[in-house]
Design a protein around this motif. Sequence first.
Motif, PDB file in Angstrom:
ATOM      1  N   ARG A  98      -1.189   6.879   7.426  1.00 17.49           N
ATOM      2  CA  ARG A  98      -2.484   6.219   7.194  1.00 17.49           C
ATOM      3  C   ARG A  98      -3.254   5.966   8.491  1.00 17.49           C
ATOM      4  O   ARG A  98      -4.396   6.391   8.627  1.00 17.49           O
ATOM      5  CB  ARG A  98      -2.313   4.905   6.431  1.00 17.49           C
ATOM      6  CG  ARG A  98      -3.626   4.134   6.258  1.00 17.49           C
ATOM      7  CD  ARG A  98      -3.443   2.821   5.537  1.00 17.49           C
ATOM      8  NE  ARG A  98      -3.114   3.018   4.148  1.00 17.49           N
ATOM      9  CZ  ARG A  98      -4.016   3.252   3.182  1.00 17.49           C
ATOM     10  NH1 ARG A  98      -5.291   3.321   3.485  1.00 17.49           N
ATOM     11  NH2 ARG A  98      -3.631   3.408   1.938  1.00 17.49           N
ATOM     12  N   ASP A  99      -2.657   5.285   9.444  1.00 13.44           N
ATOM     13  CA  ASP A  99      -3.378   4.932  10.670  1.00 13.44           C
ATOM     14  C   ASP A  99      -3.816   6.181  11.429  1.00 13.44           C
ATOM     15  O   ASP A  99      -4.954   6.265  11.899  1.00 13.44           O
ATOM     16  CB  ASP A  99      -2.518   4.033  11.562  1.00 13.44           C
ATOM     17  CG  ASP A  99      -2.316   2.647  10.966  1.00 13.44           C
ATOM     18  OD1 ASP A  99      -3.063   2.274  10.031  1.00 13.44           O
ATOM     19  OD2 ASP A  99      -1.402   1.938  11.431  1.00 13.44           O
ATOM     20  N   MET A 115       0.839  -1.186   0.000  1.00 11.38           N
ATOM     21  CA  MET A 115       0.000   0.000   0.000  1.00 11.38           C
ATOM     22  C   MET A 115       0.878   1.241   0.000  1.00 11.38           C
ATOM     23  O   MET A 115       1.863   1.309   0.709  1.00 11.38           O
ATOM     24  CB  MET A 115      -0.902   0.037   1.232  1.00 11.38           C
ATOM     25  CG  MET A 115      -2.084  -0.897   1.156  1.00 11.38           C
ATOM     26  SD  MET A 115      -3.394  -0.457   2.323  1.00 11.38           S
ATOM     27  CE  MET A 115      -2.690  -1.048   3.846  1.00 11.38           C
ATOM     28  N   GLY A 116       0.456   2.229  -0.778  1.00 15.25           N
ATOM     29  CA  GLY A 116       1.189   3.480  -0.843  1.00 15.25           C
ATOM     30  C   GLY A 116       0.376   4.611  -0.259  1.00 15.25           C
ATOM     31  O   GLY A 116      -0.490   4.412   0.587  1.00 15.25           O
ATOM     32  N   ASP A 117       0.688   5.813  -0.738  1.00 19.83           N
ATOM     33  CA  ASP A 117      -0.075   6.980  -0.316  1.00 19.83           C
ATOM     34  C   ASP A 117      -1.548   6.760  -0.632  1.00 19.83           C
ATOM     35  O   ASP A 117      -1.893   5.956  -1.492  1.00 19.83           O
ATOM     36  CB  ASP A 117       0.421   8.220  -1.053  1.00 19.83           C
ATOM     37  CG  ASP A 117       1.828   8.629  -0.629  1.00 19.83           C
ATOM     38  OD1 ASP A 117       2.389   8.007   0.286  1.00 19.83           O
ATOM     39  OD2 ASP A 117       2.349   9.579  -1.230  1.00 19.83           O
ATOM     40  N   PHE A 118      -2.421   7.468   0.072  1.00 22.70           N
ATOM     41  CA  PHE A 118      -3.846   7.346  -0.206  1.00 22.70           C
ATOM     42  C   PHE A 118      -4.467   8.732  -0.248  1.00 22.70           C
ATOM     43  O   PHE A 118      -3.849   9.725   0.127  1.00 22.70           O
ATOM     44  CB  PHE A 118      -4.536   6.421   0.809  1.00 22.70           C
ATOM     45  CG  PHE A 118      -4.673   6.993   2.198  1.00 22.70           C
ATOM     46  CD1 PHE A 118      -5.895   7.458   2.659  1.00 22.70           C
ATOM     47  CD2 PHE A 118      -3.580   7.061   3.053  1.00 22.70           C
ATOM     48  CE1 PHE A 118      -6.028   7.975   3.935  1.00 22.70           C
ATOM     49  CE2 PHE A 118      -3.703   7.565   4.331  1.00 22.70           C
ATOM     50  CZ  PHE A 118      -4.933   8.028   4.774  1.00 22.70           C
ATOM     51  N   TRP A 119      -5.709   8.788  -0.731  1.00 21.25           N
ATOM     52  CA  TRP A 119      -6.413  10.047  -0.953  1.00 21.25           C
ATOM     53  C   TRP A 119      -7.680  10.109  -0.110  1.00 21.25           C
ATOM     54  O   TRP A 119      -8.319   9.088   0.141  1.00 21.25           O
ATOM     55  CB  TRP A 119      -6.789  10.185  -2.429  1.00 21.25           C
ATOM     56  CG  TRP A 119      -5.613  10.316  -3.340  1.00 21.25           C
ATOM     57  CD1 TRP A 119      -4.840   9.300  -3.839  1.00 21.25           C
ATOM     58  CD2 TRP A 119      -5.073  11.520  -3.872  1.00 21.25           C
ATOM     59  NE1 TRP A 119      -3.863   9.811  -4.640  1.00 21.25           N
ATOM     60  CE2 TRP A 119      -3.981  11.173  -4.689  1.00 21.25           C
ATOM     61  CE3 TRP A 119      -5.403  12.868  -3.749  1.00 21.25           C
ATOM     62  CZ2 TRP A 119      -3.221  12.119  -5.366  1.00 21.25           C
ATOM     63  CZ3 TRP A 119      -4.656  13.812  -4.430  1.00 21.25           C
ATOM     64  CH2 TRP A 119      -3.566  13.442  -5.217  1.00 21.25           C
ATOM     65  N   PRO A 149       0.493  10.690   2.967  1.00 22.41           N
ATOM     66  CA  PRO A 149       1.568   9.696   2.894  1.00 22.41           C
ATOM     67  C   PRO A 149       1.198   8.415   3.657  1.00 22.41           C
ATOM     68  O   PRO A 149       0.520   8.466   4.681  1.00 22.41           O
ATOM     69  CB  PRO A 149       2.774  10.377   3.544  1.00 22.41           C
ATOM     70  CG  PRO A 149       2.345  11.725   3.977  1.00 22.41           C
ATOM     71  CD  PRO A 149       0.883  11.888   3.676  1.00 22.41           C
ATOM     72  N   VAL A 150       1.655   7.312   3.129  1.00 24.63           N
ATOM     73  CA  VAL A 150       1.316   6.005   3.690  1.00 24.63           C
ATOM     74  C   VAL A 150       1.658   5.921   5.171  1.00 24.63           C
ATOM     75  O   VAL A 150       0.920   5.302   5.952  1.00 24.63           O
ATOM     76  CB  VAL A 150       1.980   4.860   2.886  1.00 24.63           C
ATOM     77  CG1 VAL A 150       3.488   4.906   2.995  1.00 24.63           C
ATOM     78  CG2 VAL A 150       1.428   3.513   3.318  1.00 24.63           C
ATOM     79  N   GLU A 151       2.754   6.566   5.596  1.00 20.14           N
ATOM     80  CA  GLU A 151       3.148   6.448   7.000  1.00 20.14           C
ATOM     81  C   GLU A 151       2.173   7.145   7.951  1.00 20.14           C
ATOM     82  O   GLU A 151       2.195   6.915   9.157  1.00 20.14           O
ATOM     83  CB  GLU A 151       4.584   6.954   7.229  1.00 20.14           C
ATOM     84  CG  GLU A 151       4.820   8.396   6.893  1.00 20.14           C
ATOM     85  CD  GLU A 151       5.235   8.627   5.435  1.00 20.14           C
ATOM     86  OE1 GLU A 151       5.668   9.745   5.141  1.00 20.14           O
ATOM     87  OE2 GLU A 151       5.098   7.704   4.599  1.00 20.14           O
ATOM     88  N   HIS A 158      -1.212  16.431   4.978  1.00 21.08           N
ATOM     89  CA  HIS A 158      -1.284  15.896   3.625  1.00 21.08           C
ATOM     90  C   HIS A 158      -0.168  16.523   2.801  1.00 21.08           C
ATOM     91  O   HIS A 158       0.355  17.575   3.155  1.00 21.08           O
ATOM     92  CB  HIS A 158      -2.663  16.140   2.996  1.00 21.08           C
ATOM     93  CG  HIS A 158      -3.132  17.554   3.092  1.00 21.08           C
ATOM     94  ND1 HIS A 158      -3.656  18.099   4.254  1.00 21.08           N
ATOM     95  CD2 HIS A 158      -3.134  18.558   2.194  1.00 21.08           C
ATOM     96  CE1 HIS A 158      -3.969  19.361   4.056  1.00 21.08           C
ATOM     97  NE2 HIS A 158      -3.651  19.673   2.818  1.00 21.08           N
ATOM     98  N   ARG A 165      -3.846  14.112  -0.736  1.00 21.29           N
ATOM     99  CA  ARG A 165      -2.984  12.929  -0.755  1.00 21.29           C
ATOM    100  C   ARG A 165      -2.235  12.861   0.573  1.00 21.29           C
ATOM    101  O   ARG A 165      -1.574  13.808   0.981  1.00 21.29           O
ATOM    102  CB  ARG A 165      -2.008  12.966  -1.917  1.00 21.29           C
ATOM    103  CG  ARG A 165      -1.166  11.690  -2.015  1.00 21.29           C
ATOM    104  CD  ARG A 165      -0.409  11.576  -3.330  1.00 21.29           C
ATOM    105  NE  ARG A 165       0.504  12.656  -3.563  1.00 21.29           N
ATOM    106  CZ  ARG A 165       1.792  12.664  -3.204  1.00 21.29           C
ATOM    107  NH1 ARG A 165       2.311  11.627  -2.567  1.00 21.29           N
ATOM    108  NH2 ARG A 165       2.554  13.704  -3.474  1.00 21.29           N
TER     109      ARG A 165
END
Length: 180
Positions: A73-74, A1-5, A69-71, A20, A67
Amino acid sequence: MGDFWVFGYGSLIWRPGFAHVETRRARLHGYRRSLCVRSFVHRGTPDRPGLVLGLDRGGSCVGLAFRIPVELRDEVMSYLRERELTTKVYLERVLKVRLDGGGAVEAVCYTVDRSHRQYAGRLDEMVAAGIVTGSVGRSGPNEDYVLNTLRHLEALGIRDHWLEAVGRLLPARPHSMPAG
């Protein structure tokens, strides 16, 4: 999994509340911005509910895609769930949004649950303005919420004719919230 929106269409536009790395104008097809959620706490009370925005079925909605960053996400998802899912009037979905300038991404979106007791349905401009006018909750006057959203949409060059019509029906608010 990468960055998300994450897709914002209302207060997330002017107060995202999360870090973001990119913001893009985007369009979500199949849903429209609507004052269709009764607010019993932040913009109204149980005795005098206000209205806040939801993504309701039909049409399309222009907003902002953020956008993340994946880090993060949580952290961001925990924040969004606490903010958006407290009364469970919104459903968390991952939907495709089209970015200005081309391309599409999957984005976390919060759509209204039509079976929830806070769902107000599709209201005409006069009815919506009548409910908004004079409603006040923990976060302030309902008029300020609507007018602040309209100011930010206008600054971004985003037109929402229905919400603009509601805004024109609201009484003048000389002490409305400042932009931002």
